[in-house]
Design an enzyme around this catalytic site. Sequence first.
Site, short mmCIF file in Angstrom:
data_model
loop_
_atom_site.label_atom_id
_atom_site.label_comp_id
_atom_site.label_asym_id
_atom_site.label_seq_id
_atom_site.Cartn_x
_atom_site.Cartn_y
_atom_site.Cartn_z
CE LYS A 45 -9.07 -3.79 -7.68
NZ LYS A 45 -9.84 -3.43 -6.47
CB CYS A 131 -8.40 -7.40 -0.63
SG CYS A 131 -9.97 -7.58 -1.49
O1 RRO Z 1 -11.35 -5.23 -5.04
C1 RRO Z 1 -11.90 -5.06 -3.93
O2 RRO Z 1 -12.97 -5.61 -3.61
C2 RRO Z 1 -11.28 -4.23 -2.90
C3 RRO Z 1 -9.94 -4.31 -2.55
BR1 RRO Z 1 -8.70 -5.38 -3.44
C4 RRO Z 1 -9.46 -3.52 -1.47
O3 RRO Z 1 -8.29 -3.56 -1.07
N1 RRO Z 1 -10.36 -2.72 -0.82
C5 RRO Z 1 -11.64 -2.66 -1.17
O4 RRO Z 1 -12.42 -1.91 -0.54
N2 RRO Z 1 -12.11 -3.40 -2.23
#
Ligand code: RRO
Length: 313
Positions: A45, A131
Amino acid sequence: MISTATSIAQQKFNNCIMNASGVWCSDEKELTIIDNSAAGTFVTKSGTLQPREGNPSPRYFETSWGSINSMGLPNRGLDYYLDFVQKLQQQKRQKHYFISCTGFNVQEDLLLLKKITDADFKGIVELNLSCPNVPGKPQTGYDFATVDMILKNVFENYAGPLGVKLPPYFDIVHFNQMAQILNKYPLAYINCVNSIGNGLYIDDEKEQVVIKPKNGFGGIGGDYIKPTALANVHAFYQRLDPKIQIIGTGGIKNGQDVFEHILCGASMVQVGTALMKEGPDIFERLTQELKTIMQAKGYSKIADFKGKLKYLA
Ligand code: RRO
């Protein structure tokens, strides 16, 4: 013998299929399960400087065609992932791993990369520029001047193999402009694509959104996004210096989807929504399905068809 092996940044992987960042990679328990699955490796993550709780729940919802999420970057902090991956790497010296990270500005990106340098990390860094779900923070990948500035600073300060996770682009001019920027830097790879940002899914019976953050707006993954993902993989395959490899992500749920991403130019592929729905056994199934397709077509390795998409005369 049919091989689905690949390499990224001269590091070898026995399988070209792995998880997408955000799915089955939030802690040691999940990462260990992916490490022991048929996946070629894992990516963590995206780690930030400080651990984060992320957005309020419900923040992920599955639909019949895919998913919508607004997780808001929940993670244990980069140090946690770095410690775990370093520990694992000492046990398995032949295996390589990806660490994803993301800062809220270029100074934070550089601090994250300094931690990675200080830890003497030998794997591959994926800097997430896309993100879509942090309230008040636009996706960096849509601000071309900022991407250029970040990459300039990153490569002045970080010497190891590094790739970037990009949002999907939807216009030929944007493919051209972004490729021109990316080609200026010694990127190991780009990863196309993150979720399609700020979609809205509605429960018609309740006349209501399905996730709580941002009044229901969230990143879209799964079947909805495969054509967009393939277009991004192929558009950049056509435009980038061949030294910059491509990881394909978006809408992969069977061997045919893996095959198509590679045909468009991907050297490795990542699975998000379908891994969430099916769990880590999916890697074995996808690998077998890909091998079956390769066998039927007379291909023994992915280089036999990588990027070889044909056009109509
Ligand atoms: O954590 C999120 O809400 C998230 C991230 Br960092 C991302 O790069 N892509 C996504 O769909 N959710």
